[in-house]
Motif scaffolding. Structure first.
Motif, PDB file in Angstrom:
ATOM      1  N   LEU A  14      -2.697  -2.461   3.606  1.00 12.69           N
ATOM      2  CA  LEU A  14      -3.503  -2.849   2.239  1.00 12.69           C
ATOM      3  C   LEU A  14      -4.508  -1.855   3.004  1.00 12.69           C
ATOM      4  N   THR A  15      -4.928  -1.852   4.070  1.00 18.04           N
ATOM      5  CA  THR A  15      -5.818  -0.616   3.871  1.00 18.04           C
ATOM      6  C   THR A  15      -5.503   0.811   4.687  1.00 18.04           C
ATOM      7  N   VAL A  16      -4.335   1.038   5.546  1.00 19.68           N
ATOM      8  CA  VAL A  16      -3.645   1.962   5.075  1.00 19.68           C
ATOM      9  C   VAL A  16      -2.742   3.100   3.715  1.00 19.68           C
ATOM     10  N   GLU A  20      -4.318   5.751   1.872  1.00 11.97           N
ATOM     11  CA  GLU A  20      -2.675   6.166   1.110  1.00 11.97           C
ATOM     12  C   GLU A  20      -1.867   6.379   0.725  1.00 11.97           C
ATOM     13  N   GLY A  21      -1.927   6.082  -0.851  1.00 15.92           N
ATOM     14  CA  GLY A  21      -0.715   5.523  -1.029  1.00 15.92           C
ATOM     15  C   GLY A  21       0.852   6.012  -1.586  1.00 15.92           C
ATOM     16  N   ARG A  22       0.324   6.912  -1.425  1.00 16.30           N
ATOM     17  CA  ARG A  22       2.056   7.682  -1.240  1.00 16.30           C
ATOM     18  C   ARG A  22       2.400   8.199   0.663  1.00 16.30           C
ATOM     19  N   ILE A  23       2.140   7.678   1.171  1.00 13.80           N
ATOM     20  CA  ILE A  23       2.805   7.508   2.724  1.00 13.80           C
ATOM     21  C   ILE A  23       4.062   7.120   2.231  1.00 13.80           C
ATOM     22  N   ILE A  52      -0.508  -6.520  -4.594  1.00 11.67           N
ATOM     23  CA  ILE A  52      -0.518  -5.015  -4.662  1.00 11.67           C
ATOM     24  C   ILE A  52      -0.559  -5.019  -6.527  1.00 11.67           C
ATOM     25  N   GLU A  53      -1.561  -3.918  -7.112  1.00  7.82           N
ATOM     26  CA  GLU A  53      -1.578  -4.437  -8.547  1.00  7.82           C
ATOM     27  C   GLU A  53      -0.532  -3.375  -8.897  1.00  7.82           C
ATOM     28  N   ARG A  54      -0.773  -2.129  -8.792  1.00 10.60           N
ATOM     29  CA  ARG A  54      -0.067  -0.792  -8.582  1.00 10.60           C
ATOM     30  C   ARG A  54      -1.137  -0.034  -7.992  1.00 10.60           C
ATOM     31  N   TYR A  55      -0.104   1.284  -8.320  1.00 12.21           N
ATOM     32  CA  TYR A  55       0.112   2.751  -7.289  1.00 12.21           C
ATOM     33  C   TYR A  55      -0.961   3.310  -8.364  1.00 12.21           C
ATOM     34  N   ARG A  56      -1.659   4.099  -7.214  1.00 10.67           N
ATOM     35  CA  ARG A  56      -2.059   5.357  -8.932  1.00 10.67           C
ATOM     36  C   ARG A  56      -2.765   6.777  -8.051  1.00 10.67           C
ATOM     37  N   ALA A  57      -3.166   7.628  -8.681  1.00 13.87           N
ATOM     38  CA  ALA A  57      -3.999   9.052  -7.796  1.00 13.87           C
ATOM     39  C   ALA A  57      -4.918   8.844  -8.627  1.00 13.87           C
ATOM     40  N   LEU A 147     -23.797   8.214  -4.109  1.00 15.82           N
ATOM     41  CA  LEU A 147     -24.193   7.872  -2.987  1.00 15.82           C
ATOM     42  C   LEU A 147     -23.270   7.347  -2.276  1.00 15.82           C
ATOM     43  N   LYS A 148     -22.284   6.371  -2.305  1.00 16.60           N
ATOM     44  CA  LYS A 148     -20.623   5.682  -2.234  1.00 16.60           C
ATOM     45  C   LYS A 148     -20.590   5.067  -3.508  1.00 16.60           C
ATOM     46  N   GLU A 149     -18.711   5.664  -3.235  1.00 18.24           N
ATOM     47  CA  GLU A 149     -17.710   4.830  -4.445  1.00 18.24           C
ATOM     48  C   GLU A 149     -16.603   4.978  -3.611  1.00 18.24           C
ATOM     49  N   ASP A 150     -16.102   4.101  -4.393  1.00 13.82           N
ATOM     50  CA  ASP A 150     -14.397   3.472  -3.175  1.00 13.82           C
ATOM     51  C   ASP A 150     -13.973   2.387  -4.285  1.00 13.82           C
ATOM     52  N   THR A 151     -13.354   2.316  -4.488  1.00 13.64           N
ATOM     53  CA  THR A 151     -11.942   1.609  -5.590  1.00 13.64           C
ATOM     54  C   THR A 151     -11.676   1.179  -4.789  1.00 13.64           C
ATOM     55  N   GLY A 152     -11.712   0.483  -3.785  1.00 13.43           N
ATOM     56  CA  GLY A 152     -10.507  -0.093  -2.559  1.00 13.43           C
ATOM     57  C   GLY A 152     -11.532  -1.775  -2.421  1.00 13.43           C
TER      58      GLY A 152
END
Length: 163
Positions: A14-16, A20-23, A52-57, A147-152
């Motif tokens: 999940l971390t990877v 890197e969703g396109r790995i 994992i709900e979905r993959y997105r850019a 300053l910080k933005e993470d959707t993870g």
């Protein structure tokens, strides 16, 4: 909903993927030291379980011309029938609203709004937000710097670790 129990390998997957969703499955398997077939099985299980709900850019808002971001607190009049449902329906139609949250405190909602510029934002507030049924008060906070933005999701933090 109860949290799904994840082992260390699931957390590494999940971390990877969050970064890197396109790995490819082959590269993912190599990175977490699993065979490609075992990695794919685990990945499919995480998808089937809804982890994992979905993959997105992730898009660059500035490159797309969105120069203004605001967090908007909205307070509603409670004397109208179905005020929450009407407002929720309206905000789903506004592409400028990229996040909407029901909150505690002085306001009922916090909205995250993207606009191309101040005029676009002003037009949105005046022609859409203020005209929504039941809206009583709007307070805008314009973002000056992120300053910080993470959707993870912080996968390594488990409920057990918090105790």
């Amino acid at each position: 909903m109860n949290a799904i129990s994840l082992d260390a390998t699931d957390c590494r997957i999940l971390t990877v993927l969050q970064n890197e969703g396109r790995i490819s499955n082959l590269d993912l398997a190599e990175r977490i030291a699993l065979s490609p077939s075992a990695c794919l099985r685990r990945l499919r299980l995480l998808e089937d379980q809804g982890v994992i709900e979905r993959y997105r850019a992730c898009l660059n808002k500035e490159a797309l011309g969105f120069e203004l971001e605001a967090f908007v607190q909205v307070s509603m009049r409670n004397d109208q029938e179905n005020w929450h449902e009407h407002f929720a329906d309206a905000l789903r139609e506004w592409p400028e609203v990229v996040g909407a949250f029901v909150v505690t405190g002085e306001s009922h909602y916090v909205l995250r709004v993207l606009a191309h510029n101040l005029k676009h934002y002003s037009d949105f507030v005046i022609s859409k937000l203020y005209k929504a049924p039941g809206v009583m008060d709007i307070r805008s906070n314009i973002v000056l710097q992120t300053l910080k933005e993470d959707t993870g999701v912080p996968v390594g933090l488990t409920p057990e670790a918090e105790r």
